[in-house]
Motif scaffolding. Structure first.
Motif, PDB file in Angstrom:
ATOM      1  N   ASP A 139       0.963  -1.084   0.113  1.00 28.23           N
ATOM      2  CA  ASP A 139       0.121   0.030   0.144  1.00 28.23           C
ATOM      3  C   ASP A 139       0.841   1.136   0.151  1.00 28.23           C
ATOM      4  O   ASP A 139       1.282   1.899   1.046  1.00 28.23           O
ATOM      5  CB  ASP A 139      -1.021  -0.020   1.401  1.00 28.23           C
ATOM      6  CG  ASP A 139      -1.831   1.097   1.203  1.00 28.23           C
ATOM      7  OD1 ASP A 139      -1.842   1.963   0.508  1.00 28.23           O
ATOM      8  OD2 ASP A 139      -2.676   1.359   2.344  1.00 28.23           O
TER       9      ASP A 139
ATOM     10  N   GLY B 186       0.524   4.228  -1.178  1.00 25.30           N
ATOM     11  CA  GLY B 186      -0.165   5.559  -0.780  1.00 25.30           C
ATOM     12  C   GLY B 186      -0.260   5.660   0.784  1.00 25.30           C
ATOM     13  O   GLY B 186       0.083   6.838   1.375  1.00 25.30           O
TER      14      GLY B 186
ATOM     15  N   THR C 208       1.371  -0.526  -6.563  1.00 26.25           N
ATOM     16  CA  THR C 208       0.453  -0.760  -5.320  1.00 26.25           C
ATOM     17  C   THR C 208      -0.454  -2.007  -5.400  1.00 26.25           C
ATOM     18  O   THR C 208      -0.988  -2.284  -6.224  1.00 26.25           O
ATOM     19  CB  THR C 208      -0.534   0.599  -5.108  1.00 26.25           C
ATOM     20  OG1 THR C 208       0.216   1.532  -4.891  1.00 26.25           O
ATOM     21  CG2 THR C 208      -1.449   0.258  -4.008  1.00 26.25           C
TER      22      THR C 208
ATOM     23  N   GLU D 129      -5.138   6.651  -1.871  1.00 27.21           N
ATOM     24  CA  GLU D 129      -4.846   6.405  -3.150  1.00 27.21           C
ATOM     25  C   GLU D 129      -3.524   7.044  -3.307  1.00 27.21           C
ATOM     26  O   GLU D 129      -3.026   7.975  -2.642  1.00 27.21           O
ATOM     27  CB  GLU D 129      -5.596   6.914  -4.090  1.00 27.21           C
ATOM     28  CG  GLU D 129      -5.579   6.607  -5.530  1.00 27.21           C
ATOM     29  CD  GLU D 129      -5.859   7.725  -6.587  1.00 27.21           C
ATOM     30  OE1 GLU D 129      -5.313   7.823  -7.594  1.00 27.21           O
ATOM     31  OE2 GLU D 129      -6.696   8.822  -6.274  1.00 27.21           O
TER      32      GLU D 129
ATOM     33  N   ARG E 272      -2.001   8.570  -5.701  1.00 26.37           N
ATOM     34  CA  ARG E 272      -1.879  10.055  -6.206  1.00 26.37           C
ATOM     35  C   ARG E 272      -2.335  11.120  -5.239  1.00 26.37           C
ATOM     36  O   ARG E 272      -1.497  12.308  -5.084  1.00 26.37           O
ATOM     37  CB  ARG E 272      -2.688  10.408  -7.234  1.00 26.37           C
ATOM     38  CG  ARG E 272      -2.233   9.479  -8.686  1.00 26.37           C
ATOM     39  CD  ARG E 272      -3.256   9.786  -9.734  1.00 26.37           C
ATOM     40  NE  ARG E 272      -2.656   8.752 -10.865  1.00 26.37           N
ATOM     41  CZ  ARG E 272      -3.183   9.079 -12.070  1.00 26.37           C
ATOM     42  NH1 ARG E 272      -4.270   9.790 -12.376  1.00 26.37           N
ATOM     43  NH2 ARG E 272      -2.806   8.134 -12.950  1.00 26.37           N
ATOM     44  N   GLN E 273      -3.097  10.804  -4.063  1.00 22.16           N
ATOM     45  CA  GLN E 273      -3.435  11.672  -3.229  1.00 22.16           C
ATOM     46  C   GLN E 273      -2.320  11.831  -2.071  1.00 22.16           C
ATOM     47  O   GLN E 273      -2.048  12.774  -1.843  1.00 22.16           O
ATOM     48  CB  GLN E 273      -4.751  10.819  -2.438  1.00 22.16           C
ATOM     49  CG  GLN E 273      -5.237  11.835  -1.183  1.00 22.16           C
ATOM     50  CD  GLN E 273      -6.228  11.410  -0.624  1.00 22.16           C
ATOM     51  OE1 GLN E 273      -6.933  10.576  -0.952  1.00 22.16           O
ATOM     52  NE2 GLN E 273      -6.434  12.012   0.608  1.00 22.16           N
TER      53      GLN E 273
END
Length: 166
Positions: free
Chosen positions: A108, A110, A136, A144, A146-147
């Motif tokens: 994970d 992110g 991922t 996420e 990108r976040q």
């Protein structure tokens, strides 16, 4: 007369409220986070020379340790292994207590990136180095990627990615 002049001078001085300001500059060390993937996908043997991604990562870190020792006066380097969560790892005498095999089931990126930065909240960050195969692989990522990358950018912390394998 002298006493009156002295009392008036003291009163005027008190009304002006004199202050003494001194400042001292203290140089704080910046923190560099090194995040290393310990998921099972790192066992795939597609790194340089047919080695596994895990062996290539361990070799890269072992080659990097002497240089990091030279900058420890200016930079605090913290190492973390990760899969779906992070775990601190502390080298001693330029040797890591590596796990025998990477056993993580999920990756994970992110969530791990966000957790690592939150653990260092309030500190001056030199950057984050993310060592992984770059994918991922989580059933339900907590955050996420990108976040998480946007949060890193908003904080002004440089993110360096190093991928292993194809």
């Amino acid at each position: 007369v002298v006493l009156r002049v002295l009392v008036i001078a003291i009163a005027v001085t008190a009304m002006l409220q004199p202050t003494w300001i001194s400042s001292k500059v203290i140089q704080r060390k910046a923190t560099l986070l090194v995040l290393m993937d310990r998921s099972r996908s790192m066992l795939v043997p597609d790194a340089d020379g047919g080695r596994s991604r895990w062996d290539a990562l361990k070799s890269a870190i072992q080659n990097l340790l002497p240089q990091l020792g030279q900058i420890k006066d200016h930079l605090e380097v913290k190492f973390h292994l990760f899969d779906s969560s992070i775990e601190s790892i502390i080298p001693s005498n330029n040797e890591f207590p590596w796990p025998m095999r990477p056993e993580g089931v999920q990756t994970d990126l992110g969530g791990v990136l966000t957790d690592a930065l939150r653990s260092e909240a309030g500190k001056r960050m030199a950057g984050v180095i993310l060592l992984s195969d770059g994918a991922t692989r989580a059933y339900t990522p907590r955050i996420e990627l990108r976040q998480a990358a946007r949060e890193v950018k908003r904080d002004g912390c440089p993110l360096y990615t190093v991928t292993f394998g194809q």
